[in-house]
Scaffold this active site. Structure first.
Site, PDB file in Angstrom:
ATOM      1  CG  ASN A 138      -4.745  -7.139  -1.771  1.00 55.66           C
ATOM      2  OD1 ASN A 138      -4.194  -8.217  -1.931  1.00 55.66           O
ATOM      3  ND2 ASN A 138      -4.289  -6.226  -0.908  1.00 55.66           N
TER       4      ASN A 138
ATOM      5  CB  ILE B 287       8.264  -0.373   1.619  1.00 54.21           C
ATOM      6  CG1 ILE B 287       9.660  -0.796   1.126  1.00 54.21           C
ATOM      7  CG2 ILE B 287       7.621   0.647   0.691  1.00 54.21           C
ATOM      8  CD1 ILE B 287       9.643  -1.723  -0.046  1.00 54.21           C
TER       9      ILE B 287
END
Length: 400
Positions: free
Chosen positions: A211, A309
């Site tokens: 990305n 996360i």
């Protein structure tokens, strides 16, 4: 709580029986988060070995002024520029005399002459040597000319059997004195682990899925956290950014690489900030060789990557966990959903559909969202926003 997080302490050790205490002093400094480099005189090596102090400090021990390898890079000058504070412990009567008279005849005295860092000495000698007028004159000269701080000595029984002033202060007392020299900041004593940049998920040896993340926000957060007094681990995907000073950088490639690095640092992490743009999916298989063009269409099967996360936030005794939500619509709404679903303590939301901020930009605009608050911060430099975010985190920790 006393902390020396990220403080650079150069410890000079001179010849004297009190040198055995220096090992405990190094251990105590490291335990409070300091980076420690040791410089020894020839006399000091007669009382304690460089190998012992290297093992405790985690850094090579320096002792030779004319070391050809070190001096090829002007080693003594680099050492003089490195510390935030210099401490000589023990400081013998001989060393005090040579320093007071401006001598630079060994590595330690040369560093003291060349450095602008604050300097303190912890005298250690026989009580009669301490009381001698020459020693007292040398001490007065150092305090007047170089503003040297004198810590100690203490009184008590000495190795020679005499009783009186001359014992080096105990290591914990010296550590306490050093602690007074530094301002305790909002994240002093905390360890922060930050992920930054993109990940690359290999299709074959040539191609990958990635990305547009530049890593700039994560790097800005690392710098801001260091300035707030924290020890910082920065785990980053492929980026071209310079490492902020005093940051422990760990380079990774894929999501799995990043996941493994995060969990390696996690046991000592107080605050985790997931600023990386981690790929949600990866190719189910990676070709061993470059895939050749064979038809007008090509299909690649993708599988889910681990959610770093969420995995951090699910651990027992999890750190204070901060996520990022890069959205293109309903930014605040989606971010609040992630805050709850991923069990985060805070989330930073930004609108990546705005081409003037976010990916590859020097600026950003964010909404800081917690479980009972939401604060917007308009377009600003990423470093400025990083400092704002770090202070939000510090305030939350104070109220926990």
């Amino acid at each position: 709580m006393l902390s020396l997080s990220n403080k650079r302490i150069l410890l000079g050790i001179t010849g004297g029986i009190a040198a055995y205490k220096s090992a405990e002093l190094v251990r105590a400094l490291k335990g409070l988060g300091a980076q420690v480099r040791v410089v020894m005189t020839d006399g000091a090596k007669e009382f304690i070995t460089p190998l012992t102090l290297q093992a405790l400090s985690g850094n090579p021990v320096h002792h030779s002024l004319l070391d050809p390898e070190a001096e090829a890079g002007m080693g003594h000058i680099e050492l003089a520029k490195w510390p935030d504070h210099i401490l000589i412990a023990p400081a013998s009567a001989n060393f005090i005399a040579r320093l007071a008279n401006g001598m630079g005849d060994d590595l330690l005295t040369t560093i003291c002459l060349a450095s602008i860092a604050p300097l303190a000495i912890a005298p250690a000698m026989n009580q009669a040597m301490w009381a001698d007028a020459n020693t007292q004159n040398n001490l007065q000269k150092l305090q007047e000319l170089k503003k040297v701080k004198v810590w100690g000595p203490a009184s008590g029984e000495q190795a020679c059997g005499d009783v009186g002033l001359g014992r080096m202060l105990d290591p914990q007392d010296l550590v306490a004195e050093l602690g007074k020299q530094f301002e305790q900041k909002s994240l002093s004593g905390k360890t922060v682990t930050i992920t930054a940049g993109p990940t690359r998920e290999a299709i074959d040896p040539v191609r990958y899925i990635s990305n547009h993340s530049s890593g700039k926000m994560g790097f800005a957060l690392a710098q801001a956290a260091v300035e707030a007094g924290a020890n910082v681990n920065l785990i980053c995907g492929p980026v071209t950014l310079a490492t902020p000073e005093r940051v422990n950088r760990i380079d990774v490639e894929s999501c799995q690489n990043m996941y493994d690095a995060v969990f390696e640092t996690l046991p000592n992490t107080d605050i985790f900030i997931g600023a990386a743009a981690v790929a949600d999916y990866r190719p189910a298989t990676t070709a061993d060789h470059k895939i050749k063009k064979q038809s007008d269409a090509m299909s690649i099967e993708l599988v889910r990557n681990p959610d770093i996360i969420s995995s951090v936030a699910a651990t027992e005794n999890k750190p204070f966990t901060v996520g990022f939500a890069a959205e293109t619509q309903d930014v605040s709404g989606y971010a609040k959903g992630k805050l709850i679903s991923k069990n985060l303590d805070m989330i930073i939301a930004n609108d990546v559909s705005d081409k003037s901020i976010g990916f590859n930009s020097e600026d950003n605009a964010v909404v800081v969202i917690g479980h009972n608050y939401e604060t917007s911060h308009g377009k600003a430099n990423k470093y400025h926003l990083a400092r704002v975010i770090v202070e939000h985190i510090a305030e939350c920790l104070e109220t926990q």
